[in-house]
Design a protein around this motif. Structure first.
Motif, mmCIF file in Angstrom:
data_model
loop_
_atom_site.group_PDB
_atom_site.id
_atom_site.type_symbol
_atom_site.label_atom_id
_atom_site.label_comp_id
_atom_site.label_asym_id
_atom_site.label_seq_id
_atom_site.Cartn_x
_atom_site.Cartn_y
_atom_site.Cartn_z
ATOM 1 N N ASP A 191 0.806 -1.228 0.000
ATOM 2 C CA ASP A 191 0.000 0.000 0.000
ATOM 3 C C ASP A 191 0.834 1.270 0.000
ATOM 4 O OD1 ASP A 191 -2.486 -1.299 0.085
ATOM 5 O OD2 ASP A 191 -2.395 -1.496 2.268
ATOM 6 N N VAL A 192 2.138 1.124 0.182
ATOM 7 C CA VAL A 192 2.955 2.341 0.296
ATOM 8 C C VAL A 192 4.075 2.303 -0.741
ATOM 9 C CG1 VAL A 192 2.434 2.638 2.749
ATOM 10 C CG2 VAL A 192 4.483 1.386 2.103
ATOM 11 N N ALA A 193 4.548 3.490 -1.115
ATOM 12 C CA ALA A 193 5.613 3.560 -2.119
ATOM 13 C C ALA A 193 6.843 2.804 -1.600
ATOM 14 C CB ALA A 193 5.959 5.010 -2.401
ATOM 15 N N ARG A 194 7.555 2.188 -2.510
ATOM 16 C CA ARG A 194 8.731 1.385 -2.155
ATOM 17 C C ARG A 194 9.730 2.216 -1.335
ATOM 18 N NH1 ARG A 194 8.698 -4.163 -2.700
ATOM 19 N NH2 ARG A 194 7.726 -4.817 -4.656
ATOM 20 N N ASN A 211 1.615 6.538 0.678
ATOM 21 C CA ASN A 211 1.114 5.734 -0.435
ATOM 22 C C ASN A 211 0.915 6.543 -1.713
ATOM 23 O OD1 ASN A 211 -1.008 7.147 0.385
ATOM 24 N ND2 ASN A 211 -2.414 5.440 0.699
ATOM 25 N N MET A 212 1.513 7.710 -1.765
ATOM 26 C CA MET A 212 1.399 8.507 -2.992
ATOM 27 C C MET A 212 2.705 8.398 -3.758
ATOM 28 S SD MET A 212 -1.390 10.622 -3.186
ATOM 29 C CE MET A 212 -0.946 12.278 -3.663
ATOM 30 N N SER A 213 2.635 8.019 -5.015
ATOM 31 C CA SER A 213 3.906 8.011 -5.734
ATOM 32 C C SER A 213 4.099 9.291 -6.544
ATOM 33 C CB SER A 213 4.073 6.742 -6.574
ATOM 34 O OG SER A 213 2.935 6.439 -7.286
ATOM 35 N N THR A 214 3.268 10.301 -6.328
ATOM 36 C CA THR A 214 3.482 11.585 -6.991
ATOM 37 C C THR A 214 4.745 12.237 -6.447
ATOM 38 O OG1 THR A 214 1.128 11.849 -6.700
ATOM 39 C CG2 THR A 214 2.292 13.738 -7.576
ATOM 40 N N GLY A 215 5.547 12.756 -7.342
ATOM 41 C CA GLY A 215 6.702 13.529 -6.901
ATOM 42 C C GLY A 215 7.866 12.690 -6.420
ATOM 43 N N GLY A 229 -9.770 10.753 -10.172
ATOM 44 C CA GLY A 229 -9.690 11.421 -11.473
ATOM 45 C C GLY A 229 -8.254 11.491 -11.965
ATOM 46 N N GLY A 230 -7.443 10.530 -11.539
ATOM 47 C CA GLY A 230 -6.068 10.463 -12.046
ATOM 48 C C GLY A 230 -5.091 11.334 -11.277
ATOM 49 N N THR A 231 -5.545 12.037 -10.234
ATOM 50 C CA THR A 231 -4.601 12.891 -9.501
ATOM 51 C C THR A 231 -3.775 12.090 -8.497
ATOM 52 O OG1 THR A 231 -6.305 13.409 -7.876
ATOM 53 C CG2 THR A 231 -6.026 14.976 -9.697
ATOM 54 N N ASP A 232 -4.312 10.978 -8.062
ATOM 55 C CA ASP A 232 -3.584 10.101 -7.131
ATOM 56 C C ASP A 232 -3.200 8.846 -7.929
ATOM 57 O OD1 ASP A 232 -2.864 8.178 -5.290
ATOM 58 O OD2 ASP A 232 -4.456 8.664 -3.859
ATOM 59 N N PRO A 233 -1.900 8.651 -8.168
ATOM 60 C CA PRO A 233 -1.511 7.518 -9.028
ATOM 61 C C PRO A 233 -1.839 6.158 -8.426
ATOM 62 C CG PRO A 233 0.423 8.565 -8.073
ATOM 63 C CD PRO A 233 -0.756 9.422 -7.701
ATOM 64 N N GLY A 234 -1.999 6.131 -7.096
ATOM 65 C CA GLY A 234 -2.348 4.856 -6.470
ATOM 66 C C GLY A 234 -1.138 3.994 -6.210
ATOM 67 N N ARG A 235 -1.405 2.712 -5.964
ATOM 68 C CA ARG A 235 -0.393 1.834 -5.386
ATOM 69 C C ARG A 235 0.145 0.775 -6.352
ATOM 70 N NH1 ARG A 235 -4.792 0.262 -1.153
ATOM 71 N NH2 ARG A 235 -5.884 0.392 -3.142
ATOM 72 N N ASP A 236 -0.193 0.912 -7.642
ATOM 73 C CA ASP A 236 0.271 -0.114 -8.583
ATOM 74 C C ASP A 236 1.794 -0.160 -8.698
ATOM 75 O OD1 ASP A 236 -2.310 -1.102 -9.503
ATOM 76 O OD2 ASP A 236 -2.559 0.876 -10.395
ATOM 77 N N GLY A 237 2.436 0.970 -8.489
ATOM 78 C CA GLY A 237 3.889 1.062 -8.681
ATOM 79 C C GLY A 237 4.699 0.154 -7.769
ATOM 80 N N CYS A 238 4.092 -0.291 -6.655
ATOM 81 C CA CYS A 238 4.830 -1.209 -5.776
ATOM 82 C C CYS A 238 4.316 -2.636 -5.944
ATOM 83 C CB CYS A 238 4.742 -0.754 -4.320
ATOM 84 S SG CYS A 238 3.096 -0.788 -3.615
ATOM 85 N N ARG A 239 3.461 -2.851 -6.963
ATOM 86 C CA ARG A 239 2.863 -4.179 -7.131
ATOM 87 C C ARG A 239 3.259 -4.835 -8.457
ATOM 88 N NH1 ARG A 239 -3.267 -2.473 -5.071
ATOM 89 N NH2 ARG A 239 -2.628 -1.968 -2.949
ATOM 90 N N VAL A 240 4.243 -4.294 -9.114
ATOM 91 C CA VAL A 240 4.655 -4.814 -10.420
ATOM 92 C C VAL A 240 5.270 -6.209 -10.226
ATOM 93 C CG1 VAL A 240 6.237 -4.407 -12.357
ATOM 94 C CG2 VAL A 240 4.969 -2.492 -11.336
ATOM 95 N N PRO A 241 4.879 -7.186 -11.068
ATOM 96 C CA PRO A 241 5.378 -8.557 -10.897
ATOM 97 C C PRO A 241 6.904 -8.664 -10.788
ATOM 98 C CG PRO A 241 3.536 -8.568 -12.401
ATOM 99 C CD PRO A 241 3.823 -7.114 -12.096
#
Ligand code: NOJ
Length: 560
Positions: free
Chosen positions: A332-335, A349-353, A413-425
């Motif tokens: 749930d949180v950025a790496r 948990n924001m990967s913005t910035g 609306g796309g402003t919060d990139p979400g948590r996919d960036g830490c879930r890549v296979p």
């Protein structure tokens, strides 16, 4: 685990590895990780040196929130395997001495869950609707949500339903996505339903439960409007309600009813409790409730020695890492690499910035994540490692919008990139179309991984790291091996009978503590090298320390 464990429950000092099954290993080539994939990698986990794995949800689910929208709590998603496959995984893991913890999702289910579907077709006020929170709307024609609560994933926490006669009708509460209706925990039928689910998995030899949103189950019965926005994770009409105490005492009785003498031993439950201040955790840690709750201090504190020390002490003063396991990351949180590069806390948990691979700032993040791992694993108690942390995987900040699956991305609306960036296979091999993530194949081909892996992923792979003594993986393996053999580590020989760590006076940007017998931890979080504390021998270092100095963003384990 430490070498000396006089009859204490295994979970008090276990190192637990979090598996996000869809992204761990794919055994059948459909691009989605599965239980057989996890099973095939047990030798890797055993070599790494973990005591248990926590599997995030693998149950049937429409995947409105990565499986945290469960449509059947007592089965396995056919894309991931079968119940028999789960039993086999547990049995094979036991051969390696590895326990399996499953995820319990009691705050909400899927909108496709049969009980919620039954509620949709039942009338207002019916027992079916009483399993959830159905309320009439406010305003003209009931067109406004029943209160002003907001979803954790952005937007209102209410969705209006169409009644069976086709008219717009009541609204239901969902603290998360609209696909995740909240259960009504004041209804005894809900309690009974979940007690059966808990027994179902413990009977299948699950070593414990990770309890999702453990702070959120009870809501203020009047569902009163918020008069002001509560501080993040602070007590509120829907978080940290006193009623949780009684519920978790009941669950503890169930957990403790399992035979402790037989593998997997006493059962644990670790609550995912996000909190504003450590004091808020008292509700969970006082008395015999959940055996454990996560300790998010190393996730929320900034990369600053004074702040880290205060954060660590705040929990040590309450309960300690045996009941509040340490973590530096999860799904749930950025790496940690990117998060610590950006200074640590903020909105974890924001990967913005966040800096990305190739940015020079990431270099400090790599050093800090290595030092943070040594810090976490030297602290008293238990620790959780999120898959890929041992590889130093970075957050994949640059995922294309169309690939993103986290509902927070869509709902914001796309402003919060979400948590996919830490879930890549995960990357297992240096090359290949999925870097070894998919091993099985259909006619020699396999589907693309469910989230795209970046082209540089192979550099982080297990294959690239395994023979390299300077790699992240080698650091983790060495740390876990030492942790098993060194009597001071884990919970130490004294258990909680004696102080488990003692801070030493040290330079302003450093953290130095001792653990008995004979262990010193030292880290330099500042910008200039500092002398190492007096010691007999270096046991392990996150960076080379040849000149007797601790370079910036470096941690060491020393023999005193
Ligand atoms: C916490 C889980 O870890 C997260 O992934 C999920 O989105 C929410 N709870 C809701 O279930």
């Amino acid at each position: 685990m430490s070498a000396v464990s006089p009859n204490r429950p295994w979970w008090q000092e276990a190192v637990v590895y979090e598996v996000y099954p869809r992204s761990f290993a794919d055994s059948d080539g459909d691009g989605i990780g599965d239980l057989a994939g996890v099973q095939s990698r047990l030798p890797y986990l055993s070599e790494l040196g973990v005591d248990a794995i926590w599997m995030t949800p693998f149950y049937p689910s429409p995947l409105a929130d990565g499986g945290y929208d469960v449509s059947d709590y007592r089965d396995v998603d056919p894309r991931l395997g079968t119940l028999a496959g789960f039993d086999e995984l547990v049995a094979t893991a036991a051969e390696y001495g590895i326990r399996v913890i499953v995820d319990l999702v009691p705050n909400h289910c899927s909108a496709e869950h049969p009980l919620f579907r039954a509620a949709l077709t039942a009338p207002a006020g019916s027992p079916e609707r009483e399993m959830f929170f159905f309320r009439d709307g406010r305003g003209a024609g009931g067109g406004e949500p029943p209160n002003n609560w907001q979803s954790v994933f952005h937007g209102t926490a209410w969705t209006r339903v169409t009644e069976p006669d086709g008219r717009p009708g009541q609204w239901y509460l969902h603290l998360f996505d609209a696909g995740q209706p909240d259960w009504n925990w004041r209804n005894p039928a809900v309690r009974g339903y979940f007690e059966e689910i808990i027994r179902f998995w413990l009977d299948r030899r699950a070593a414990g439960l990770r309890v999702d949103v453990a702070h959120g189950l009870f809501k203020d019965p009047d569902l009163t409007d918020l008069t002001e926005v509560p501080a993040a994770h602070a007590p509120s009409p829907y978080y940290h309600r006193a009623e949780l105490r009684d519920l978790y005492q009941r669950w503890r009785v169930i957990l403790d009813s399992y035979e402790p003498g037989e593998f997997p031993g006493t059962r644990t439950a670790v609550g995912e409790v996000w909190y504003d201040t450590a004091e808020t955790l008292r509700l969970y840690l006082d008395g015999a409730g959940l055996p454990q709750v996560f300790n998010f201090q190393l996730v929320t504190a900034r990369w600053d020695a004074a702040e880290m020390r205060t954060a660590i002490d705040a929990i040590e003063g309450l309960a300690g890492g045996d009941r509040a396991p340490w973590v530096i990351g999860n799904h749930d949180v950025a790496r940690p690499v990117n998060r610590y590069a950006a200074g640590g806390a903020g909105a974890p948990n924001m990967s913005t910035g966040l800096p990305r691979v190739g940015d020079p700032e990431l270099r400090a993040g790599v050093r800090r994540a290595r030092a943070a791992a040594l810090l976490m694993l030297a602290l008293p108690g238990s620790a959780y490692i999120y898959q890929g942390e041992e590889l130093g995987l970075p957050e994949v900040v640059e995922l294309p919008d169309e690939a993103r699956q986290d509902p927070t991305f869509r709902r914001s609306g796309g402003t919060d990139p979400g948590r996919d960036g830490c879930r890549v296979p995960l990357p297992w091999t240096s090359t290949g179309s999925s870097f070894g993530f998919s091993t099985g194949s259909r006619d020699g081909e396999h589907a693309a991984p469910w989230l795209p892996q970046p082209s540089y992923w192979g550099h982080y792979s297990v294959a690239d790291q395994i023979g390299d003594p300077g790699s992240f993986l080698s650091l983790y393996r060495a740390a876990l091996k030492l942790r098993r053999s060194h009597p001071a580590l884990g919970l130490g020989p004294a258990g909680r009978a004696a102080p488990l760590m003692r801070w030493l006076d040290s330079a302003p940007d450093t953290l130095v503590f001792t653990r008995e017998p004979g262990f010193i931890f030292a880290a330099n979080l500042g910008e200039a090298p500092v002398p190492m504390p007096p010691h007999a021998r270096v046991l392990l270092a996150s960076e080379p320390v040849g000149d007797g100095k601790l370079a910036p963003d470096t941690a060491v384990w020393l023999a005193s």
